[in-house]
Structures are given as C-alpha cells and as structure tokens.
Design a protein around this motif. Sequence first.
Motif, PDB file in Angstrom:
ATOM      1  N   PRO A  44      34.149  52.127  43.471  1.00  0.00           N
ATOM      2  CA  PRO A  44      32.670  51.780  43.374  1.00  0.00           C
ATOM      3  C   PRO A  44      32.776  50.316  43.056  1.00  0.00           C
ATOM      4  O   PRO A  44      33.653  49.714  42.543  1.00  0.00           O
ATOM      5  N   PRO A  45      31.493  49.742  43.286  1.00  0.00           N
ATOM      6  CA  PRO A  45      31.518  48.228  42.974  1.00  0.00           C
ATOM      7  C   PRO A  45      31.932  47.717  41.814  1.00  0.00           C
ATOM      8  O   PRO A  45      31.548  48.285  40.579  1.00  0.00           O
ATOM      9  N   VAL A  46      32.723  46.929  41.848  1.00  0.00           N
ATOM     10  CA  VAL A  46      33.541  46.276  40.556  1.00  0.00           C
ATOM     11  C   VAL A  46      34.002  44.934  40.946  1.00  0.00           C
ATOM     12  O   VAL A  46      34.616  44.621  41.756  1.00  0.00           O
ATOM     13  N   TYR A  47      34.000  43.965  39.817  1.00  0.00           N
ATOM     14  CA  TYR A  47      34.403  42.644  39.907  1.00  0.00           C
ATOM     15  C   TYR A  47      35.896  42.746  39.206  1.00  0.00           C
ATOM     16  O   TYR A  47      35.674  43.364  38.063  1.00  0.00           O
ATOM     17  N   THR A  48      37.025  42.291  39.657  1.00  0.00           N
ATOM     18  CA  THR A  48      38.120  42.379  38.948  1.00  0.00           C
ATOM     19  C   THR A  48      38.816  40.967  38.692  1.00  0.00           C
ATOM     20  O   THR A  48      38.937  40.064  39.593  1.00  0.00           O
ATOM     21  N   GLN A  49      39.343  40.652  37.554  1.00  0.00           N
ATOM     22  CA  GLN A  49      39.261  39.221  37.060  1.00  0.00           C
ATOM     23  C   GLN A  49      40.794  39.167  36.697  1.00  0.00           C
ATOM     24  O   GLN A  49      41.505  39.985  36.139  1.00  0.00           O
ATOM     25  N   GLY A  50      41.663  38.136  37.508  1.00  0.00           N
ATOM     26  CA  GLY A  50      43.139  37.910  37.211  1.00  0.00           C
ATOM     27  C   GLY A  50      43.405  37.362  35.949  1.00  0.00           C
ATOM     28  O   GLY A  50      42.484  36.910  35.430  1.00  0.00           O
ATOM     29  N   ILE A  64      27.037  44.177  38.279  1.00  0.00           N
ATOM     30  CA  ILE A  64      28.301  44.698  38.634  1.00  0.00           C
ATOM     31  C   ILE A  64      29.232  44.471  37.540  1.00  0.00           C
ATOM     32  O   ILE A  64      29.567  43.414  36.913  1.00  0.00           O
ATOM     33  N   PRO A  65      29.888  45.492  36.827  1.00  0.00           N
ATOM     34  CA  PRO A  65      30.955  45.512  36.156  1.00  0.00           C
ATOM     35  C   PRO A  65      31.907  44.465  36.391  1.00  0.00           C
ATOM     36  O   PRO A  65      32.600  44.240  37.681  1.00  0.00           O
ATOM     37  N   VAL A  66      32.371  43.479  35.205  1.00  0.00           N
ATOM     38  CA  VAL A  66      33.787  42.602  35.480  1.00  0.00           C
ATOM     39  C   VAL A  66      34.584  43.194  34.699  1.00  0.00           C
ATOM     40  O   VAL A  66      34.431  43.329  33.541  1.00  0.00           O
ATOM     41  N   GLY A  79      34.912  47.379  46.421  1.00  0.00           N
ATOM     42  CA  GLY A  79      33.502  48.206  46.813  1.00  0.00           C
ATOM     43  C   GLY A  79      33.749  49.139  47.817  1.00  0.00           C
ATOM     44  O   GLY A  79      34.788  49.144  48.568  1.00  0.00           O
ATOM     45  N   PRO A  80      32.955  50.137  47.966  1.00  0.00           N
ATOM     46  CA  PRO A  80      33.089  51.051  49.202  1.00  0.00           C
ATOM     47  C   PRO A  80      33.087  50.476  50.546  1.00  0.00           C
ATOM     48  O   PRO A  80      32.401  49.329  50.772  1.00  0.00           O
TER      49      PRO A  80
END
Length: 224
Positions: A44-50, A64-66, A79-80
Amino acid sequence: MPDSLPLLRHLGRVDYAPTLDAMRTFTETRTTDTPDEIWLCEHPPVYTQGVAGLPSHVLDAAGIPVVQTNRGGQVTYHGPGQVVAYPLIDLRRLGIFVKEYVYRLEQAVLKTLETLDITGHRVPGAPGIYVNLADPAGHAALSWPRPDTFAGLGKVAALGIKVSRHCTYHGVALNVDMDLKPFSGINPCGYAALQTVDLATLGVRTDWPTVAQRLGDRLVSHLS
C-alpha cells in the motif's frame, strides 16, 4: 548445505512495516544452512527513508506514511502496481561481495525489461535502472559524462539494500502500472526533479503477476 537455488515466495500485497520486520527477523535468525529466499510483493502507499535520507527530500507527504528504514539510499515511494523484490541472500555462501550483488540486481531488472522490449540503462553513481524517454526500446548506449545527468531519462526501478553478517535484505522495486503522482511529493532517491516512470507510461501492456514472475525468475538465475 541448502539447495543452490533461492526459494521464490509470492507474498501478494502486504503492509510495509511488518514485511520489514519479517525480513529483519529472517536475516538475524538465519544460519549458514538457511536456504536463500526471494520475496515478491507490492505495498500500500508508503514512503521509505534510507539511513542517509534527508527529511528535506520529502516535499509533501500528503498523508502518505513515511517510514524510517535501515537500508541504504534516500527516500523512495512504494505503492500498488509496483513489483517489489526482497532477495534474502547469503553473499558469503554465494561467493560475491556487495558491489557484485548490486550489479546482479540491476542486471536482473535489465534482462526483465528486455523481455518487454524496453532498454534499461545504468547511471554512474545513481543506483537503479533508467530509460531513455525519447527511445525506450532503442539499443543505443548512453554516453558519459553528460551535461545534465538525468536529462531525458526516467527512472523505472529503484534499489536500496541492507547487508548484515554478509546476508542481504531490502532490494529492488520495478514500476509496472501505478499512480505516479506520489513521486512528485519527494525528491526520488534524493534527486530533485528526477522523473519517475512505469512500464505503462512507456507503452508496455502487461500486468503485475507477469512482471513479478519474470523479475523473480531472473533474480533466481542471477543469484544462484
């Protein structure tokens, strides 16, 4: 010793955070006899931070969750309609180092794109796979250096990995047919105004299961 071929697992659509926890647990508890696996999924929609990610690269999350992660690289979006592959590979057993591992991940994406009549390109110093938007199927190599590194290019696959005790997790994401609008809410992978594309944008008519299986098969062959 385990079988030399990684086990391919199709997880379907799964939330990001518990999948990250599962990858971490798998890696922390595996032994030298644990078979390698490759997980295929979409989120599902998500931002991922390195780990090196700067908050300033998140321009407008728009609800959108981070999620902060322990992979390398900067912020990206899942995202989908995006195939996400998580290879859980013992590099020591495979007999390769991280640089070769990254090369093989990218090569698997390039070979997957070839089956769809799309030519992918590497960009020096910017992990992932890119396409020439003016000629996505053309075989001409990009010339380096370029006055503007990303001019005329679109990013179709992002890469971010973590290696712990010589074992990998996180992985690679290939855009198939997705809502690309959330990419405008970030500087993708830390690059301002980097255009992100999917296969649908490039005129490829396919579906998620087809691309997932093709990418999975090529990852298995390149990581065995």
